[in-house]
Write an enzyme that holds these catalytic residues in place. Structure first.
Site, PDB file in Angstrom:
ATOM      1  N   ASP A  36     -13.001  10.672  -4.153  1.00  0.00           N
ATOM      2  CA  ASP A  36     -12.071  10.325  -2.787  1.00  0.00           C
ATOM      3  C   ASP A  36     -12.424  11.915  -2.128  1.00  0.00           C
ATOM      4  O   ASP A  36     -11.797  12.995  -2.302  1.00  0.00           O
ATOM      5  CB  ASP A  36     -10.851   9.470  -1.953  1.00  0.00           C
TER       6      ASP A  36
ATOM      7  N   HIS B 222     -16.561   8.446  -3.202  1.00  0.00           N
ATOM      8  CA  HIS B 222     -16.331   7.563  -2.197  1.00  0.00           C
ATOM      9  C   HIS B 222     -16.717   8.519  -0.825  1.00  0.00           C
ATOM     10  O   HIS B 222     -14.491   9.240  -0.812  1.00  0.00           O
ATOM     11  CB  HIS B 222     -15.192   7.186  -2.129  1.00  0.00           C
TER      12      HIS B 222
ATOM     13  N   GLY C 102      -7.451   7.187   3.298  1.00  0.00           N
ATOM     14  CA  GLY C 102      -6.648   7.402   3.415  1.00  0.00           C
ATOM     15  C   GLY C 102      -5.653   8.672   2.425  1.00  0.00           C
ATOM     16  O   GLY C 102      -5.637  10.022   2.495  1.00  0.00           O
ATOM     17  N   PHE C 103      -5.235   7.928   2.061  1.00  0.00           N
ATOM     18  CA  PHE C 103      -3.755   8.934   1.003  1.00  0.00           C
ATOM     19  C   PHE C 103      -3.867   7.454   0.127  1.00  0.00           C
ATOM     20  O   PHE C 103      -3.942   6.343   0.157  1.00  0.00           O
ATOM     21  CB  PHE C 103      -2.291   8.433   1.604  1.00  0.00           C
TER      22      PHE C 103
ATOM     23  N   ASP D 229     -10.433  -1.200  -4.130  1.00  0.00           N
ATOM     24  CA  ASP D 229     -10.048   0.807  -3.457  1.00  0.00           C
ATOM     25  C   ASP D 229      -8.425   0.348  -2.727  1.00  0.00           C
ATOM     26  O   ASP D 229      -8.765   0.320  -1.704  1.00  0.00           O
ATOM     27  CB  ASP D 229     -10.951   1.589  -2.998  1.00  0.00           C
ATOM     28  N   GLY D 230      -8.342   0.765  -3.513  1.00  0.00           N
ATOM     29  CA  GLY D 230      -6.574   0.943  -2.902  1.00  0.00           C
ATOM     30  C   GLY D 230      -5.428  -0.584  -3.111  1.00  0.00           C
ATOM     31  O   GLY D 230      -5.642  -1.092  -3.327  1.00  0.00           O
ATOM     32  N   GLY D 231      -4.889   0.299  -3.845  1.00  0.00           N
ATOM     33  CA  GLY D 231      -2.873  -0.352  -4.216  1.00  0.00           C
ATOM     34  C   GLY D 231      -3.387  -1.636  -5.361  1.00  0.00           C
ATOM     35  O   GLY D 231      -2.707  -2.251  -5.604  1.00  0.00           O
TER      36      GLY D 231
ATOM     37  N   GLY E  45      -5.961   4.259  -8.472  1.00  0.00           N
ATOM     38  CA  GLY E  45      -5.802   5.584  -8.049  1.00  0.00           C
ATOM     39  C   GLY E  45      -3.549   5.784  -8.771  1.00  0.00           C
ATOM     40  O   GLY E  45      -3.552   6.485  -9.732  1.00  0.00           O
TER      41      GLY E  45
HETATM   42  C1  DX5 Z   1      -7.988   6.030  -0.577  1.00  0.00           C
HETATM   43  C2  DX5 Z   1      -8.899   6.125  -1.412  1.00  0.00           C
HETATM   44  C3  DX5 Z   1      -8.122   5.272  -2.976  1.00  0.00           C
HETATM   45  C4  DX5 Z   1      -6.810   5.582  -3.375  1.00  0.00           C
HETATM   46  C5  DX5 Z   1      -6.408   5.066  -4.506  1.00  0.00           C
HETATM   47  O1  DX5 Z   1      -8.205   6.096   0.592  1.00  0.00           O
HETATM   48  O2  DX5 Z   1      -9.812   5.561  -1.139  1.00  0.00           O
HETATM   49  O3  DX5 Z   1      -9.449   5.515  -3.759  1.00  0.00           O
HETATM   50  O4  DX5 Z   1      -7.240   7.069  -4.384  1.00  0.00           O
HETATM   51  O5  DX5 Z   1      -5.033   5.720  -4.623  1.00  0.00           O
HETATM   52  P1  DX5 Z   1      -4.066   3.473  -4.941  1.00  0.00           P
HETATM   53  O6  DX5 Z   1      -4.548   3.053  -6.251  1.00  0.00           O
HETATM   54  O7  DX5 Z   1      -2.953   5.028  -5.479  1.00  0.00           O
HETATM   55  O8  DX5 Z   1      -3.712   2.951  -3.776  1.00  0.00           O
HETATM   56 ZN    ZN Z   2     -11.728   5.920  -3.017  1.00  0.00          ZN
END
Ligand code: DX5
Ligand code: ZN
Length: 338
Positions: free
Chosen positions: A38, A69, A145-146, A178-180, A200
């Site tokens: 990321d 990404h 972002g996070f 991607d995300g959660g 993540g």
């Molecule tokens: C968020 C990133 C993700 C993130 C996923 O902006 O693109 O790749 O690291 O992390 P989790 O799995 O914790 O949502």
């Molecule tokens: Zn990502």
């Protein structure tokens, strides 16, 4: 490699950044199929991470593919750096304000997979102008972002129709989510047919068994796929190949090119079947098991034509090279290995 369909890309955003190489290798050892990198610029998203230099430094530490990404406003300016850093795929955001097409073309020109990512509120239709240039569609289920944010169900619904945008890549086009993504949400996204789950924060919880987490997420995604999309039949592992036909070399080569022109990868292997008058055994054409039905539908008729062509070719070859008959006859003797 794996026994199922789903692939997992470990996002290192929440790994131990002081020990990045160690954590990358640990994730791969524990079953992650790829590393998801990321990149953030503090402009496109309100956070800043690492860039091409860090990716380049990690590259020799593992053989796992790298998916970058890029959550940055001006990827066009830096794209060659990310390619040079050794990324296998590069995904940029469709919401950026600079021209997208040249960047996608630059990625593909260097033989890497090109992707476009969608923020949760961006509709799939935003990707339509770039469809033919896409190898990857990345559906974001949190605001970029996070790490560690809660999964959004609504945007995930884009996963299934996203496949339509990749119909020119029927086998190796990929939809990523991607995300959660974690054990709570893996079955749901698997049921929408996602190919690659980016995971993540769920992988980096202190005291948790990372290998178990990875196995669990992949198994749940495969179950979702099996029961929601595949009539209860377990998915075929992505790395299985099946034999489609077996032909003399020149004909096999031409047929291979024809199948590949339709977006299906083919492996051509020297088989142990029929010996030809040119002294070479037939070559086998293998296709991904996941594309077997498609290849049968498209090319079964042509296969019959090619098999007949092979017979004719053998006859003509023998007429021009009578000594070839001995080669074939020797093979038919009981001692001639099959
Ligand atoms: C968020 C990133 C993700 C993130 C996923 O902006 O693109 O790749 O690291 O992390 P989790 O799995 O914790 O949502
Ligand atoms: Zn990502």
């Amino acid at each position: 490699m794996g026994t199922g369909r789903a692939r997992l890309a470990a996002s290192i955003l929440d790994a131990d950044l002081g020990n990045l190489a160690y954590d990358v290798r640990r994730a791969v050892r524990n079953g992650a199929d790829r590393i998801h990198l990321d990149v953030m610029d503090g402009h496109f998203v309100p956070n800043l991470t690492f860039g091409a230099k860090t990716i380049k430094a990690l590259r020799p530490r593992t053989e796992a593919p790298f998916d970058a990404h890029l959550m940055i406003s001006d990827p066009g300016r830096y794209i060659e750096e990310y390619i040079d850093a050794g990324c296998d795929s590069i995904t940029i955001h469709v919401e950026i304000e600079e021209p997208i097409e040249p960047t996608l073309r630059a990625i593909r020109a260097r033989g890497r997979a090109a992707g476009l990512a969608l923020r949760p509120a961006t509709p799939l239709s935003a990707l339509e102008p770039y469809q033919s240039l896409l190898d990857i569609v990345l559906v974001m289920t949190v605001e970029p972002g996070f790490g560690g944010q809660a999964f959004m169900r609504e945007p995930a619904k884009k996963i299934l129709p996203a496949r339509q945008l990749l119909r020119h890549r029927p086998v190796d086009g990929e939809v990523h989510v991607d995300g959660g993504v974690n054990r709570e949400t893996a079955e749901y996204v698997g049921g929408l047919g996602v190919d690659v789950l980016v995971v993540g924060s769920a992988l980096w919880v202190k005291g948790h068994d990372q290998g178990r987490e990875i196995r669990l997420v992949k198994a749940l995604a495969d179950e979702g796929y099996q029961y929601n999309l595949n009539n209860g039949v377990p998915p075929i592992p992505r790395d299985n190949w099946v034999r489609f036909t077996s032909l003399p070399k020149p004909i096999a080569k031409a047929f291979m090119a024809e199948i590949e022109a339709g977006g299906v990868p083919v492996i051509m292997l020297r088989g142990d079947g029929q010996m030809n008058p040119d002294g070479l055994r037939n070559y086998e054409l293998l296709v991904p098991a996941s594309a077997q039905i498609l290849v049968e539908e498209r090319h079964a008729g042509e296969r019959d034509v090619r098999l007949a062509e092979a017979e004719a070719w053998r006859e003509i070859y023998l007429r021009e090279h009578p000594e070839g008959a001995a080669v074939v006859a020797a093979d038919r003797r009981p001692s001639g290995g099959r």
